[in-house]
Design a protein around this motif. Structure first.
Motif, short mmCIF file in Angstrom:
data_model
loop_
_atom_site.label_atom_id
_atom_site.label_comp_id
_atom_site.label_asym_id
_atom_site.label_seq_id
_atom_site.Cartn_x
_atom_site.Cartn_y
_atom_site.Cartn_z
N PHE A 1 0.84 -1.20 0.00
CA PHE A 1 0.00 0.00 0.00
C PHE A 1 0.88 1.26 0.00
O PHE A 1 0.64 2.19 -0.77
CB PHE A 1 -0.93 -0.03 1.22
N GLU A 2 1.90 1.26 0.83
CA GLU A 2 2.77 2.44 0.93
C GLU A 2 3.56 2.65 -0.36
O GLU A 2 3.73 3.79 -0.80
CB GLU A 2 3.70 2.31 2.13
N ARG A 3 4.07 1.56 -0.96
CA ARG A 3 4.77 1.70 -2.25
C ARG A 3 3.82 2.23 -3.31
O ARG A 3 4.20 3.07 -4.13
CB ARG A 3 5.35 0.35 -2.69
N SER A 4 2.58 1.77 -3.29
CA SER A 4 1.59 2.23 -4.27
C SER A 4 1.30 3.71 -4.09
O SER A 4 1.15 4.45 -5.07
CB SER A 4 0.29 1.44 -4.13
N LEU B 1 -8.42 -0.38 -3.34
CA LEU B 1 -9.04 -1.28 -4.31
C LEU B 1 -7.97 -2.10 -5.02
O LEU B 1 -8.11 -3.32 -5.15
CB LEU B 1 -9.88 -0.50 -5.33
N GLY B 2 -6.91 -1.46 -5.43
CA GLY B 2 -5.83 -2.16 -6.11
C GLY B 2 -5.15 -3.19 -5.22
O GLY B 2 -4.91 -4.33 -5.64
N VAL B 3 -4.86 -2.81 -4.00
CA VAL B 3 -4.19 -3.72 -3.07
C VAL B 3 -5.06 -4.94 -2.77
O VAL B 3 -4.60 -6.08 -2.83
CB VAL B 3 -3.81 -2.99 -1.76
N PHE B 4 -6.35 -4.70 -2.48
CA PHE B 4 -7.21 -5.83 -2.14
C PHE B 4 -7.59 -6.66 -3.36
O PHE B 4 -7.81 -7.86 -3.24
CB PHE B 4 -8.46 -5.35 -1.38
N THR B 5 -7.62 -6.06 -4.53
CA THR B 5 -7.86 -6.83 -5.75
C THR B 5 -6.69 -7.78 -5.99
O THR B 5 -6.88 -8.97 -6.26
CB THR B 5 -8.05 -5.91 -6.97
#
Length: 185
Positions: A43-46, A60-64
């Motif tokens: 999440f932090e890198r994103s 959304l991206g992390v959990f997907t």
């Protein structure tokens, strides 16, 4: 890096809480914290890489991504997990056997709740969320005392809870503005 568990902070900020009416599986807040701690570096890198996206879109991206990884793991390990569950069910009394669930199954169950909650926050298409919940229910039903449809409904409650959270926030915000407007009239 922002904090030891930036993802947990973001999850709490969006209003997510563990399902309390869940009848299939239950998780403790420590399990939510562990999952968020595990995914927090991603999440932090994103956040650093995609500064143009909101935390909600990054969630959304992390959990997907995590959902897809867990789905693959569950499918590849399903036979061995079911065999393990059968041994536990045959070896222990039913009340004790119910307490033993694969950590992978529990993590997937929790991830589904989080993922659908985020989708509700983003006002995404319900039919797509329902399709994902149906697919997941088919897979997880063999590890649960509930049917695939009951699991689907349980996960969809998180989607709706998220939508209701947004509505309540909007109603409160509208209430404040209407009071301010009355003051200036």
């Amino acid at each position: 890096m922002a904090s030891p568990n930036a993802l947990l902070n973001a999850v709490q900020a969006m209003g997510f809480s563990l399902p309390t009416k869940a009848t299939s599986l239950t998780v403790e807040s420590a399990q939510l914290e562990q999952l968020c701690e595990k995914l927090s570096p991603l999440f932090e890198r994103s956040k650093l890489k995609h500064t143009e996206h909101s935390d909600l879109k990054l969630l959304l991206g992390v959990f997907t991504l995590h959902h897809e990884r867990l789905l693959h793991q569950l499918r590849s390990q399903q036979k061995s997990l079911l065999a393990m569950q059968q041994v536990i069910d045959e070896s222990l009394e039913s009340q004790h056997a119910k307490a033993f669930k694969s950590p992978l199954v529990l993590e997937f169950w929790l991830t589904m709740h989080l993922w659908l909650y985020v989708q509700g926050q983003l006002k995404m298409d319900y039919s797509l969320a329902n399709d994902y919940a149906s697919e997941a229910g088919e897979l997880i039903a063999s590890f649960s005392s509930l049917s695939a449809d009951q699991l689907r409904c349980e996960w969809n409650e998180s989607f709706y809870a998220s939508s209701n959270t947004l509505k309540e926030f909007a109603d409160k915000k509208a209430g404040i503005w209407s009071r301010i407007a009355k003051v200036f009239k």
